[in-house]
Scaffold this motif. Sequence first.
Motif, PDB file in Angstrom:
ATOM      1  N   GLU A  41       2.329   6.932  -6.777  1.00  0.00           N
ATOM      2  CA  GLU A  41       1.245   7.514  -7.732  1.00  0.00           C
ATOM      3  C   GLU A  41       1.511   9.577  -7.189  1.00  0.00           C
ATOM      4  N   ALA A  42       1.788   8.854  -5.838  1.00  0.00           N
ATOM      5  CA  ALA A  42       2.463  10.764  -5.847  1.00  0.00           C
ATOM      6  C   ALA A  42       4.187  11.252  -7.233  1.00  0.00           C
ATOM      7  N   GLY A  43       4.698  10.247  -6.774  1.00  0.00           N
ATOM      8  CA  GLY A  43       5.598  10.276  -7.497  1.00  0.00           C
ATOM      9  C   GLY A  43       6.751   9.974  -6.265  1.00  0.00           C
ATOM     10  N   ALA A  44       6.695  10.527  -6.440  1.00  0.00           N
ATOM     11  CA  ALA A  44       7.758   9.925  -4.447  1.00  0.00           C
ATOM     12  C   ALA A  44       8.430   8.578  -4.272  1.00  0.00           C
ATOM     13  N   GLU A  45       8.480   7.947  -4.731  1.00  0.00           N
ATOM     14  CA  GLU A  45       9.024   6.596  -4.599  1.00  0.00           C
ATOM     15  C   GLU A  45       9.973   6.200  -4.327  1.00  0.00           C
ATOM     16  N   GLU A  46      11.242   7.807  -4.409  1.00  0.00           N
ATOM     17  CA  GLU A  46      12.485   7.767  -4.367  1.00  0.00           C
ATOM     18  C   GLU A  46      12.222   7.740  -2.881  1.00  0.00           C
ATOM     19  N   ALA A  47      11.713   8.236  -2.350  1.00  0.00           N
ATOM     20  CA  ALA A  47      11.206   8.548  -0.450  1.00  0.00           C
ATOM     21  C   ALA A  47      11.398   6.809  -0.280  1.00  0.00           C
ATOM     22  N   THR A  48      11.065   6.132  -0.585  1.00  0.00           N
ATOM     23  CA  THR A  48      10.880   4.615  -0.388  1.00  0.00           C
ATOM     24  C   THR A  48      11.781   3.692   1.273  1.00  0.00           C
ATOM     25  N   ASP A  49      13.098   3.903   0.610  1.00  0.00           N
ATOM     26  CA  ASP A  49      13.947   3.152   1.576  1.00  0.00           C
ATOM     27  C   ASP A  49      13.852   4.218   2.629  1.00  0.00           C
ATOM     28  N   TYR A  50      14.359   6.086   2.390  1.00  0.00           N
ATOM     29  CA  TYR A  50      13.977   7.000   2.989  1.00  0.00           C
ATOM     30  C   TYR A  50      13.003   7.108   4.338  1.00  0.00           C
ATOM     31  N   LEU A  51      11.625   6.212   4.538  1.00  0.00           N
ATOM     32  CA  LEU A  51      10.563   6.412   5.233  1.00  0.00           C
ATOM     33  C   LEU A  51      10.568   5.220   6.058  1.00  0.00           C
ATOM     34  N   GLU A  53       0.646  -0.958   0.524  1.00  0.00           N
ATOM     35  CA  GLU A  53       0.051   0.137  -0.446  1.00  0.00           C
ATOM     36  C   GLU A  53       0.799   1.176  -0.356  1.00  0.00           C
ATOM     37  N   LEU A  54       1.633   1.130   1.003  1.00  0.00           N
ATOM     38  CA  LEU A  54       2.422   2.309   1.288  1.00  0.00           C
ATOM     39  C   LEU A  54       3.400   2.713  -0.369  1.00  0.00           C
ATOM     40  N   VAL A  55       4.067   1.520  -1.040  1.00  0.00           N
ATOM     41  CA  VAL A  55       4.643   1.043  -2.304  1.00  0.00           C
ATOM     42  C   VAL A  55       3.817   1.542  -3.020  1.00  0.00           C
ATOM     43  N   ASN A  56       2.484   1.489  -3.385  1.00  0.00           N
ATOM     44  CA  ASN A  56       1.834   2.296  -4.227  1.00  0.00           C
ATOM     45  C   ASN A  56       1.413   4.131  -3.863  1.00  0.00           C
ATOM     46  N   LEU A  57       1.226   3.995  -2.721  1.00  0.00           N
ATOM     47  CA  LEU A  57       0.931   5.385  -2.370  1.00  0.00           C
ATOM     48  C   LEU A  57       1.404   6.323  -2.847  1.00  0.00           C
ATOM     49  N   LEU A  58       3.225   6.540  -2.621  1.00  0.00           N
ATOM     50  CA  LEU A  58       4.441   6.789  -3.109  1.00  0.00           C
ATOM     51  C   LEU A  58       4.881   7.111  -5.175  1.00  0.00           C
TER      52      LEU A  58
END
Length: 438
Positions: free
Chosen positions: A12-22, A5-10
């Motif tokens: 969709e918002a164009g913020a997939e680069e922030a996944t590892d940081y979050l 869910e978090l990966v899809n949400l990021l």
Amino acid sequence: MASAELVNLLTEAGAEEATDYLVARGIKNPHTLARAGTGPEEFHAEIVDKWMNGWQSRDGHLFQTNEDPVIVRAVMQVAFENANALRSRTLADSAQPALPPTVPGPTPMLNTVAGQLPIPGSSRNALRPGEWPKRIAAYENRYTDHKRKFPVNLLVGAEQVLQRMLDEREVSLNFNPIPLGEILQKRAYNAHGAPNQMGKRENEVHKLGITTQGFTYTEFSYLPRTQFACLDSIEAVQWAYIWAGYGEEDAIKFHAFFQKRFRRALGENTIRECIALYDAIQWRMALDMRGGVTFSTTVAECLGDTDWQKEQIDLFREQGPRRQADAGADTATGSARWRSRTPGNRQPQPKGLNKGGGKGGKGGKGGKQGKGKGGGGKLGGKGQGGKANTANWVLDLQDGRQRCKNWNLGLCNNSRECGRVHECAVCGAKDHPATRHR
């Protein structure tokens, strides 16, 4: 590892680069992301800014983005809003009880007996458990060197307004203006600590209507009409902002700005202009915050933009005074009507106007000696005419506006700053004053 869910949400918002940081920060699902800050300001300060400036994990790994800061803030703001929306939907679905199977049959009639109808929004009147004492304690215990006291009597009873402000700030981010008299209408006590009569009539101000779409409700809306009531309303709005955590210092600036204006408002029209400016600033602040501007920034911009403020007041004057309906209007001073004339509205009269009269009376200033009965009275004239006959003048119009008496006497030529209607007080024509009629 981040949830799907978090990966899809990021993404969709164009913020997939922030996944590892979050994930390194401990945020692995959208619900945790939604609670990463009590509002956009805290979210950007604690999550986004640290990512842009560089954040180091316990194992020494440095997380930092080199993208455009404006774009980073934008995509992270969208991700934060989507996470809050997803959390709200999840909580609403889990709280809704399962409905029993529908049994075919006639539709039951709605019981319209007085007292049997639910009041719209009554389910949202109560604050979340523990919210009230938590925020009161946070204010009173903010400083360790001295104790502060929160004026609870200014807000108690207006829980519906406070809950809406919290929801707009922490969940929906769909900010709306706070009407000037809304808190005064709903709270349990007035400024003197006595029970609020408008609050006791809460169940009486809802009217049932029937349209082609079903049932509708109309709620009585209170509008302050005196200087004291306006000052009381502004103070209540200030403490509502402080209670909801919008910003104490900025709320004090907001209150001081309007307190100064309302204290200088002596006449009825001036009070209306202040109310019109309050409404305009409230809408501008709401739209700014919907666009991601912080409360502190929009307060500073609105209160400091004097040219824009003047434009709003000029626009209100061009539209003419809009008199509110007298029915059901309550004020803190007990007055329920606008005064058609107040000392602050009277315009100065030139010396010598309507003077003279009588046998051999003197003319007005600049006029000659009157001859005979009824001489004098015309400014700069020849001692003729006597006093102006105003018995058949009609100054108050049905739409609430007022004809200018001075224009009808030939003393006012600036319709833009006057605020009154420049037309004949006898026949309504706009090409001549009432002095044409004898």
